[in-house]
Design a protein around this motif. Structure first.
Motif, short mmCIF file in Angstrom:
data_model
loop_
_atom_site.label_atom_id
_atom_site.label_comp_id
_atom_site.label_asym_id
_atom_site.label_seq_id
_atom_site.Cartn_x
_atom_site.Cartn_y
_atom_site.Cartn_z
N TYR A 1 0.87 -1.16 0.00
CA TYR A 1 0.00 0.00 0.00
C TYR A 1 0.90 1.21 0.00
O TYR A 1 2.09 1.13 0.32
CB TYR A 1 -0.97 0.01 1.20
CG TYR A 1 -0.34 0.31 2.53
CD1 TYR A 1 -0.30 1.61 3.01
CD2 TYR A 1 0.19 -0.69 3.32
CE1 TYR A 1 0.28 1.89 4.23
CE2 TYR A 1 0.75 -0.43 4.54
CZ TYR A 1 0.80 0.88 4.99
OH TYR A 1 1.37 1.17 6.19
N GLN A 2 0.36 2.33 -0.42
CA GLN A 2 1.16 3.54 -0.54
C GLN A 2 0.52 4.66 0.23
O GLN A 2 -0.69 4.86 0.16
CB GLN A 2 1.28 3.94 -2.02
CG GLN A 2 1.92 2.87 -2.86
CD GLN A 2 1.57 3.04 -4.32
OE1 GLN A 2 0.61 3.70 -4.66
NE2 GLN A 2 2.36 2.44 -5.18
N CYS A 3 1.35 5.40 0.94
CA CYS A 3 0.93 6.63 1.61
C CYS A 3 1.90 7.71 1.19
O CYS A 3 3.11 7.52 1.27
CB CYS A 3 0.96 6.49 3.12
SG CYS A 3 -0.32 5.44 3.77
N ARG A 4 1.38 8.79 0.74
CA ARG A 4 2.26 9.88 0.33
C ARG A 4 2.44 10.83 1.51
O ARG A 4 1.51 11.16 2.21
CB ARG A 4 1.64 10.64 -0.83
CG ARG A 4 1.36 9.70 -1.99
CD ARG A 4 1.59 10.39 -3.28
NE ARG A 4 1.18 9.50 -4.34
CZ ARG A 4 2.04 8.97 -5.18
NH1 ARG A 4 3.29 9.22 -5.10
NH2 ARG A 4 1.62 8.18 -6.13
N SER A 5 3.66 11.25 1.69
CA SER A 5 3.94 12.21 2.75
C SER A 5 4.40 13.51 2.10
O SER A 5 4.74 13.55 0.92
CB SER A 5 5.03 11.68 3.67
OG SER A 5 6.22 11.51 2.96
#
Length: 119
Positions: free
Chosen positions: A111-115
């Motif tokens: 999964y990807q989370c952008r910061s």
């Protein structure tokens, strides 16, 4: 220029549980959006836009039956929608094959989370 980093993490049991929830919710949203796109295409002969799918997800998250989707970061769910939208766009442009449903049994989970960019 875009940069990517890979990290190896050693989560405690609480963090591992949260990561597993992110995997499951992202997979669920991807599969749900794929099924939604398939049904819409069979009925109307065209695909849904990204904003239409996102508005459907917001409605789904507000219902009591799918309240568990609120336990994870919303960015990871929106990124799953972006992935399905990109997969359909690439398929219709002849760049890839038709998207497939994601399985629990395949070990390549992500999964990807952008910061925010560091300042």
């Amino acid at each position: 220029m875009l940069k990517a980093y890979k990290y190896r993490i050693y989560p405690n049991s609480e963090q591992a549980l949260l990561i597993e929830k992110h995997f499951g919710c992202s997979r669920f949203v991807f599969n749900w959006a794929l099924a939604l796109q398939n049904r819409y295409y069979k009925i109307f002969g065209k695909s849904l836009s990204r904003t239409q799918i996102q508005s459907q997800l917001v409605k789904k998250k507000k219902s009591a039956k799918y309240a568990w989707l609120n336990e994870v970061n919303s960015q990871s769910l929106l990124n799953a929608l972006l992935n399905i939208y990109t997969a359909f766009t690439n398929f219709f442009k002849g760049r890839s094959r038709f998207p497939r449903f994601k399985s629990k049994k395949i070990p390549g989970r992500s999964y990807q989370c952008r910061s925010k960019k560091p300042t």
